[in-house]
Design a protein around this motif. Structure first.
Motif, PDB file in Angstrom:
ATOM      1  N   ILE A  18      10.201 -45.414 -13.319  1.00  0.00           N
ATOM      2  CA  ILE A  18       9.407 -45.802 -14.496  1.00  0.00           C
ATOM      3  C   ILE A  18       8.128 -46.503 -14.065  1.00  0.00           C
ATOM      4  N   CYS A  19       8.254 -47.451 -13.143  1.00  0.00           N
ATOM      5  CA  CYS A  19       7.067 -48.176 -12.685  1.00  0.00           C
ATOM      6  C   CYS A  19       6.094 -47.261 -11.968  1.00  0.00           C
ATOM      7  N   PHE A  24       0.991 -44.392 -12.002  1.00  0.00           N
ATOM      8  CA  PHE A  24       0.332 -43.087 -11.859  1.00  0.00           C
ATOM      9  C   PHE A  24      -0.539 -42.779 -13.068  1.00  0.00           C
ATOM     10  N   ARG A  25      -0.037 -43.032 -14.270  1.00  0.00           N
ATOM     11  CA  ARG A  25      -0.821 -42.751 -15.484  1.00  0.00           C
ATOM     12  C   ARG A  25      -2.081 -43.615 -15.532  1.00  0.00           C
ATOM     13  N   ILE A  26      -1.944 -44.881 -15.146  1.00  0.00           N
ATOM     14  CA  ILE A  26      -3.129 -45.749 -15.116  1.00  0.00           C
ATOM     15  C   ILE A  26      -4.123 -45.233 -14.074  1.00  0.00           C
ATOM     16  N   ASP A  27      -3.622 -44.853 -12.916  1.00  0.00           N
ATOM     17  CA  ASP A  27      -4.477 -44.321 -11.842  1.00  0.00           C
ATOM     18  C   ASP A  27      -5.234 -43.084 -12.300  1.00  0.00           C
ATOM     19  N   GLN A  28      -4.540 -42.156 -12.953  1.00  0.00           N
ATOM     20  CA  GLN A  28      -5.190 -40.933 -13.403  1.00  0.00           C
ATOM     21  C   GLN A  28      -6.188 -41.198 -14.529  1.00  0.00           C
ATOM     22  N   GLY A  29      -5.849 -42.151 -15.409  1.00  0.00           N
ATOM     23  CA  GLY A  29      -6.799 -42.503 -16.461  1.00  0.00           C
ATOM     24  C   GLY A  29      -8.074 -43.095 -15.898  1.00  0.00           C
ATOM     25  N   ARG A  30      -7.938 -43.938 -14.880  1.00  0.00           N
ATOM     26  CA  ARG A  30      -9.121 -44.513 -14.249  1.00  0.00           C
ATOM     27  C   ARG A  30      -9.971 -43.441 -13.566  1.00  0.00           C
ATOM     28  N   GLU A  31      -9.291 -42.482 -12.964  1.00  0.00           N
ATOM     29  CA  GLU A  31     -10.033 -41.399 -12.314  1.00  0.00           C
ATOM     30  C   GLU A  31     -10.817 -40.591 -13.344  1.00  0.00           C
ATOM     31  N   ALA A  32     -10.210 -40.274 -14.479  1.00  0.00           N
ATOM     32  CA  ALA A  32     -10.903 -39.526 -15.526  1.00  0.00           C
ATOM     33  C   ALA A  32     -12.098 -40.304 -16.055  1.00  0.00           C
ATOM     34  N   GLY A  75       9.150 -58.227  -7.806  1.00  0.00           N
ATOM     35  CA  GLY A  75      10.072 -58.416  -6.703  1.00  0.00           C
ATOM     36  C   GLY A  75      10.395 -57.133  -5.984  1.00  0.00           C
ATOM     37  N   PHE A  76      11.648 -56.712  -6.117  1.00  0.00           N
ATOM     38  CA  PHE A  76      12.124 -55.619  -5.269  1.00  0.00           C
ATOM     39  C   PHE A  76      11.530 -54.273  -5.632  1.00  0.00           C
ATOM     40  N   ILE A  77      11.070 -54.076  -6.872  1.00  0.00           N
ATOM     41  CA  ILE A  77      10.547 -52.758  -7.252  1.00  0.00           C
ATOM     42  C   ILE A  77       9.267 -52.443  -6.482  1.00  0.00           C
ATOM     43  N   LEU A  78       8.310 -53.383  -6.495  1.00  0.00           N
ATOM     44  CA  LEU A  78       7.066 -53.139  -5.773  1.00  0.00           C
ATOM     45  C   LEU A  78       7.324 -52.995  -4.280  1.00  0.00           C
ATOM     46  N   VAL A  79       8.209 -53.846  -3.771  1.00  0.00           N
ATOM     47  CA  VAL A  79       8.530 -53.772  -2.339  1.00  0.00           C
ATOM     48  C   VAL A  79       9.148 -52.419  -2.001  1.00  0.00           C
ATOM     49  N   GLY A  80      10.055 -51.947  -2.868  1.00  0.00           N
ATOM     50  CA  GLY A  80      10.692 -50.655  -2.622  1.00  0.00           C
ATOM     51  C   GLY A  80       9.705 -49.512  -2.630  1.00  0.00           C
ATOM     52  N   LEU A  81       8.781 -49.521  -3.606  1.00  0.00           N
ATOM     53  CA  LEU A  81       7.771 -48.459  -3.668  1.00  0.00           C
ATOM     54  C   LEU A  81       6.834 -48.519  -2.471  1.00  0.00           C
ATOM     55  N   ALA A  82       6.485 -49.729  -2.064  1.00  0.00           N
ATOM     56  CA  ALA A  82       5.578 -49.882  -0.925  1.00  0.00           C
ATOM     57  C   ALA A  82       6.256 -49.454   0.374  1.00  0.00           C
TER      58      ALA A  82
END
Length: 368
Positions: A18-19, A24-32, A75-82
């Motif tokens: 989900i995160c 990703f959606r924010i990233d793509q919106g910024r690119e557009a 906490g762990f979500i950002l660390v896990g993705l990174a």
């Protein structure tokens, strides 16, 4: 593979997926928005390293709508993705800044990442597998086709060097069953078997092309076919005709002798331009072995171009005017022989005329 399936393959939990999708959606919106800004006249294009920075505060509200609280995200979500190389995060001025990586975008889109992409089979491995899949008869036939192809190509190259005329490659490299029969008859079946069994198998693997012309099968080996034979048998392409370069390094090459003959034809005027890349091999001060040419000052008369053109096109008087001004003299630098070069040219003229008969090499005029 669907985005969810791809993310599950990377061991992502539901909260991480989900995160990642939110980022990703924010990233793509910024690119557009950045692209739109670039094509408008209002502002200039913003570098990607700036617009792709996502403050954590933009992610938090959307994550909360999915039941994920701030502490869990930070906490762990950002660390896990990174740790999986899907995002990067850093703290700037007390604000957590997120950025998606290329692999992160790939996972979010549902495609393979660079780090987990299946390694492509190398071209060499594909050629090896193709050769292994062929039977003995097919291998023998392919080698025969390769040999005839190389012979025909070499003959066409010789034809070009001798007459400056060559057949189109498609015509020059056309192979008939009669061309390969002597090479295969002691190893495989007759020509009928080749046409009905072996040739279709080779064509199926993309090693040859076949076509019926005037009721007779014609064969062309493909680039893949040549590559397979070269790799699998160690054969090499038949070399073309040797270049016009003497084996004795003390003998001038055709290009160098062409420059010598050009200077000889120029007489006392000299030559304004020669091949700059090679002339150094003959130039005094640059070549210790062959100081045959030099850049010398030459005084030339400049013709009255306007008067010449008027007379040439019938626009001027038939007889020159009595008040014609004398031609202007100017000094220019031209390539001319040195004393050593004149002596070499005169002494070896007959030898080089025989070695390079197509080059016009005149006798030297006095003081040229």
């Amino acid at each position: 593979m669907s985005p969810a399936g791809e993310q599950e393959r990377h061991g992502l939990g539901e909260s991480e997926r989900i995160c990642l999708d939110i980022i990703f959606r924010i990233d793509q919106g910024r690119e557009a928005e950045s692209r739109k800004r670039y094509w408008s006249d209002e502002e200039k294009y913003v570098p990607a390293r700036i617009w792709r920075h996502i403050p954590l505060g933009e992610v938090v509200p959307q994550a909360r709508s999915h039941g994920i609280d701030l502490e869990e995200i930070d906490g762990f979500i950002l660390v896990g993705l990174a740790e999986r190389g899907l995002i990067t995060h850093e703290t700037v001025g007390g604000v957590v800044i997120l950025s998606m990586t290329t692999d992160g975008r790939s996972v979010a889109r549902g495609s393979e990442t660079r780090t987990t992409r299946r390694s492509k089979t190398s071209a060499a491995e594909q050629r090896r597998r193709t050769w292994d899949a062929l039977g003995d008869a097919a291998r023998t036939t392919l080698e025969a086709v390769f040999e005839v192809d190389q012979e025909k190509d070499a003959a066409n190259k010789r034809r070009y060097h001798q007459s400056r005329k060559a057949l189109p490659a498609r015509d020059a490299r056309r192979i008939t069953l009669g061309d390969i029969e002597p090479r295969i008859q002691s190893h495989v079946g007759g020509l009928e078997d080749q046409a009905s069994q072996t040739l279709p198998a080779l064509a199926h693997h993309g090693l040859i092309e076949t076509e019926t012309i005037d009721g007779e099968p014609s064969i062309w080996i493909t680039r893949q076919g040549r590559a397979v034979v070269k790799q699998s048998t160690g054969r090499t392409a038949t070399p073309g005709p040797a270049r016009s370069r003497p084996s004795d390094p003390s003998v001038l090459s055709k290009g160098l002798w062409t420059m010598m003959a050009t200077v000889a034809r120029s007489g006392t005027d000299g030559v304004d331009y020669l091949y700059h890349g090679a002339v150094g091999h003959l130039l005094e001060g640059k070549s210790d072995e062959r100081p045959f040419l030099r850049r010398a000052e030459v005084t030339l008369q400049t013709a009255d171009t306007d008067s010449e053109q008027e007379t040439l096109f019938g626009l001027g008087a038939e007889e020159p005017s009595a008040s014609t001004e004398p031609a202007e003299l100017k000094t220019v630098k031209r390539y001319r022989f040195t004393a050593v070069g004149r002596a070499f040219y005169t002494e070896h003229l007959d030898q080089y005329r025989e070695l390079y008969p197509t080059i016009e090499a005149p006798d030297l005029l006095p003081d040229s």
